[in-house]
Structure formats: C-alpha cells, structure tokens
Scaffold this active site. Structure first.
Site: not given
Length: 270
Positions: A2, A108
């Site tokens: 992330c 993401e």
C-alpha cells in the site's frame, strides 16, 4: 504494498467515528504519499487512570529508535504481519507503540505484462474504500526517532497481511483493517500482545469496494477529487485472469470501436 492513502471525510465525522479528544480542522487529502504527514490515532494513559484516544500527525515512513542517520535507512512504509513480532525494527513498537491510520481510502496497483512494451510491466491503479462509506482504520506502528543533535521526528508505518478474495486479483498484500470494536484491543499496549496479533488478518471480502482509476494518482502533485474518478472502460469484474487482461489503453480503443459501431447502427434506425 500500500503506497498511497486518502482522507476526504470531514473532521467532525472522523472525530465522531474514532472518538479522539482533539478537534483538528484538516483539509481533504486525495493523494497522501510516503514521507508526508498522515493522521494517526493513539491511546494514552491518563494520570488518574484510564485511557484517552488522541489524534496526531506523523511522518509516513517508520524510523526505529536505533537508526543513527535517516539518510542511511530505507523508507519503511509497511511492516509485514507475519514477521513484525520478530524483526528488531518493529518488535518494540508492536509491544509499546501501536496506532491506527485515519483514512477513508487507499490505492493499490495491479501489474500486468504489456506486450507493446516488450515485457515491461504496466500498472493499473485501483481505489479501495469501505462499502458502508465509513472511514478506514488501518493498523499501524509508530516511533519517535531522536537524532544526535536533539531533534525528534514522529514516524509510522502500516501493517499489512495477505490479500483477501477482493484484493488478491490486484495485489497479494493488503493493509490490516480494524473494526471499531477492535480499536482499543489494538491500541491498548497494556494488554496482552497476542490479542493484538490475532487482529492482523485479512478483512472480510465483503467489506471493501474498489474500482480502477487513472494513472494521475501516480504523481504526488495530483491531490484533487478528479484522481478518484472511476475509469468506466476498465470497470470490469475481477477474477483469476485479471493479471492477463489487456492494458487500459487497449480497453479504451476497444470501447471507442464499440461506440462507433453503435453509432453506425443507430444511423440505420433513424
């Protein structure tokens, strides 16, 4: 891993959801990047007993206390749940300095082979948020780094775990997402650390919503609502074949061709 976050909900809503003492007035952020300030929730012990939740800003990029010079230490924005209890960089923070990242979305990237670029990887960004519209509480660790000249810096990193069914077609890792009933268990470092370890698991597959967005999010300077707009052309079902799909450019071309065909057919009718 992330690598970008967002916090666009109002300060009042966030305070009501997380229950911290302060009432900060912060602007919406659509593209929070590593090394930038990020809001976290901590739990502090009160002098007369009990605890109180607090809001604070820290640098996203964890620095263990033993680091002599930040320039010689890699930028650590994530810590793996599977090894966080064993690694020297995170072991003390896990026991004494757990926190929650206060956000409402994260991004993401799905990597896929691009035949047009001779085997190189083309990345497609996706936005993830809770389906119920509530803020996201992401498990984290924090640390105050002290320099040789007395300078101090509060830093933090996310804790990640294996991807759930929703995340897996895009990336093999995801942040640890905490539910409100688990906040105090994670934050209270006076409790048994094994209870906190049990929370480092993938979120329910039904908890998150996600969609493809443009690559504008790749540039840190792009911090505006438009980067969260969905790419309708590539808003398709995620399945096991996701990694072999055509890149977005090809999808757009195909969509344009379909639209042209539909327009031609409409011309036959009117």
């Amino acid at each position: 891993m992330c690598g970008r976050l967002a916090l666009t909900l109002s300060p009042e809503l966030c305070r009501a959801f997380f229950g911290y003492f302060e009432q900060p007035n912060f602007p919406p952020r659509y593209n929070i990047a590593p090394t930038q300030p990020v809001p976290i929730l901590t739990l502090k012990r009160l002098p007369m007993g009990g605890h109180q939740r607090h809001f604070t800003l820290v640098r996203w990029g964890f620095l263990p206390a033993f680091v002599k010079d930040p320039k010689d230490f890699p930028l650590v924005i994530n810590a793996r749940a599977e090894s966080v209890a064993d690694k020297a960089s995170f072991r003390n923070a896990l026991r004494h300095r757990r926190c929650i990242f206060i956000v409402d979305a994260f991004y993401e990237w799905r990597r896929a082979k691009d035949p047009a670029r001779k085997g190189s990887a083309a990345s497609q960004p996706f936005l993830f948020r809770r389906k119920d519209g509530a803020p996201l509480a992401l498990a984290g660790l924090w640390e105050t780094w002290s320099g040789p000249d007395g300078e101090e810096m509060d830093t933090a990193c996310l804790v990640t775990t294996t991807a759930n069914e929703t995340m897996a077609p895009i990336h093999d890792r995801m942040p640890v997402i905490l539910e409100p009933e688990d906040f105090d268990t994670w934050l209270n470092v006076d409790g048994d650390v094994t209870e906190a370890l049990a929370l480092m698991r993938p979120a329910s597959a039904s908890a998150l919503d996600h969609y493809a967005i443009s690559t504008a999010v790749n540039k840190v300077m792009n911090d505006e609502p438009s980067i969260q707009q969905p790419l309708i052309e590539s808003h398709v079902e995620e399945d096991a074949k996701a990694s072999s799909r055509a890149p977005v450019k090809k999808v757009r071309t195909q969509t344009a061709q379909i639209k042209a065909q539909m327009k031609a057919r409409q011309g036959d009718l009117f």
